[in-house]
Design an enzyme around this catalytic site. Structure first.
Site, short mmCIF file in Angstrom:
data_model
loop_
_atom_site.label_atom_id
_atom_site.label_comp_id
_atom_site.label_asym_id
_atom_site.label_seq_id
_atom_site.Cartn_x
_atom_site.Cartn_y
_atom_site.Cartn_z
N SER A 1 7.33 6.13 1.97
CA SER A 1 7.27 5.87 0.52
C SER A 1 8.22 4.75 0.14
O SER A 1 8.20 4.28 -0.99
CB SER A 1 7.64 7.14 -0.25
OG SER A 1 8.88 7.64 0.21
N HIS B 1 -0.16 6.41 1.86
CA HIS B 1 0.88 7.16 1.16
C HIS B 1 0.29 8.25 0.28
O HIS B 1 -0.35 7.98 -0.72
CB HIS B 1 1.73 6.19 0.31
CG HIS B 1 2.89 6.85 -0.37
ND1 HIS B 1 3.24 6.58 -1.66
CD2 HIS B 1 3.74 7.82 0.08
CE1 HIS B 1 4.27 7.34 -1.99
NE2 HIS B 1 4.59 8.10 -0.96
N ASN C 1 5.81 4.35 -7.00
CA ASN C 1 7.27 4.36 -6.97
C ASN C 1 7.90 3.11 -7.57
O ASN C 1 8.98 3.17 -8.14
CB ASN C 1 7.78 4.59 -5.54
CG ASN C 1 7.66 6.04 -5.13
OD1 ASN C 1 7.56 6.93 -5.99
ND2 ASN C 1 7.67 6.31 -3.85
N GLU D 1 -2.29 5.99 -1.85
CA GLU D 1 -2.09 4.54 -1.86
C GLU D 1 -2.38 4.01 -0.46
O GLU D 1 -1.77 4.47 0.52
CB GLU D 1 -0.65 4.19 -2.26
CG GLU D 1 -0.36 4.48 -3.71
CD GLU D 1 1.11 4.23 -4.08
OE1 GLU D 1 1.34 3.80 -5.22
OE2 GLU D 1 2.01 4.47 -3.24
#
Length: 294
Positions: free
Chosen positions: A129, A150, A200, A162
């Site tokens: 991540s 991800h 993120n 992702e």
């Protein structure tokens, strides 16, 4: 084989990226899966966790037909085998998904080793991540068959994946991973290999901006959380979310970005976050973070 075999190996260090539920979802959608970890003990615990999670899913999904629920659990579990020897497993897999500790050196060592044993067509993917996919891919001779995949916790409930394409990832590899994500019942989005990818990269600076607002004394944690829930429609406020994710995880991501780009104002460290992590107050999992939990 027509099946994707997902391999996972982790270090047992409370790694934020690792969750056997990624693998559980793959098995529940008809893929044959091998779970790889360091010891038989960890594997037994993981398998038990997967079984418990599957029973919860079956209870909801087959509320009217418990017998069908039991069959679903048994069928899914029969698709999962385990191993402590990653190298012996990868020669017969189509896809390797790595979700070990978030440490570049450890990840590259694993992939360098697996690269020697994996079949020519095998795709490698990392569930990192916070690390750069390109840096991990460069440890192998299959940069064109390497990408990021991800997942988000809790994996059985979160629809998003992702798919991260490096400059070397081939279109064929990228499309295979998009198709694989859809076959899991997920909604894939694609992103270039940029720090934090999409979620993120937007989420962590937002959380840190909330922390800075609080550190300056502009508003209380409680009022910031209430404001974002009632004013922006978010299901959790930023401090609730920080405690849920884990303050150690957030600090780890932030420190990595700060190292990469020290001048970026979004990536500056936070004194209150650093203090709580130094005191081992990581949030919900330790009973205290920005809030206290009973």
């Amino acid at each position: 084989s027509g099946y994707a075999w997902v391999l996972q190996e982790h270090e047992g260090r409370g790694d934020p990226a690792w969750d056997p539920e990624d693998l559980e979802v793959a098995a529940a959608t008809g893929h044959t899966v091998v779970l790889v970890d360091q010891t038989e003990d960890i594997l037994a615990k993981s398998r038990k966790g997967i079984e418990e999670s599957l029973r919860r899913v079956a209870k909801k999904k087959f509320a009217e037909n418990p017998k069908a629920g039991d069959e679903f659990v048994d069928k899914t579990l029969s698709s999962i085998s385990t191993s402590t020897d990653a190298a012996s497993v990868v020669h017969s897999t189509d896809l390797v998904v790595e979700a070990i500790v978030e440490n570049l050196k450890v990840k590259t060592e694993l992939f360098t080793r697996l690269d020697k044993f994996a079949a020519e067509h095998t795709i490698f993917a990392s569930n990192t991540s916070s690390l750069q996919i390109t840096s991990i891919a460069n440890a192998t001779t299959r940069q064109d068959r390497f990408a990021g995949l991800h997942f988000f916790n809790p994996v059985p409930l979160m629809k998003l994946v992702e798919v991260i394409k490096t400059p070397m990832t081939s279109q064929k590899t990228f499309e295979s991973l998009i198709d694989f994500s859809r076959s899991l019942g997920k909604h894939p989005v694609s992103c270039k290999d940029t720090p934090g990818f999409i979620v993120n990269r937007l989420l962590v600076p937002y959380l840190l901006e909330a922390v800075r607002l609080y550190e300056r004394g502009d508003a209380s944690k409680e009022d910031i959380d209430t404001a974002m829930k009632l004013g922006a429609g978010y299901p959790m406020g930023p401090f609730e979310l920080l405690d849920y994710v884990g303050l150690d995880t957030t600090k780890f991501i932030l420190d990595g970005w700060h190292e990469m780009d020290a001048k970026n104002p979004l990536f500056q460290p936070s004194s209150s976050l650093d203090k709580l992590v130094a005191e081992n107050k990581f949030g919900k999992k330790t009973g205290e973070g920005y809030y206290k939990y009973k």
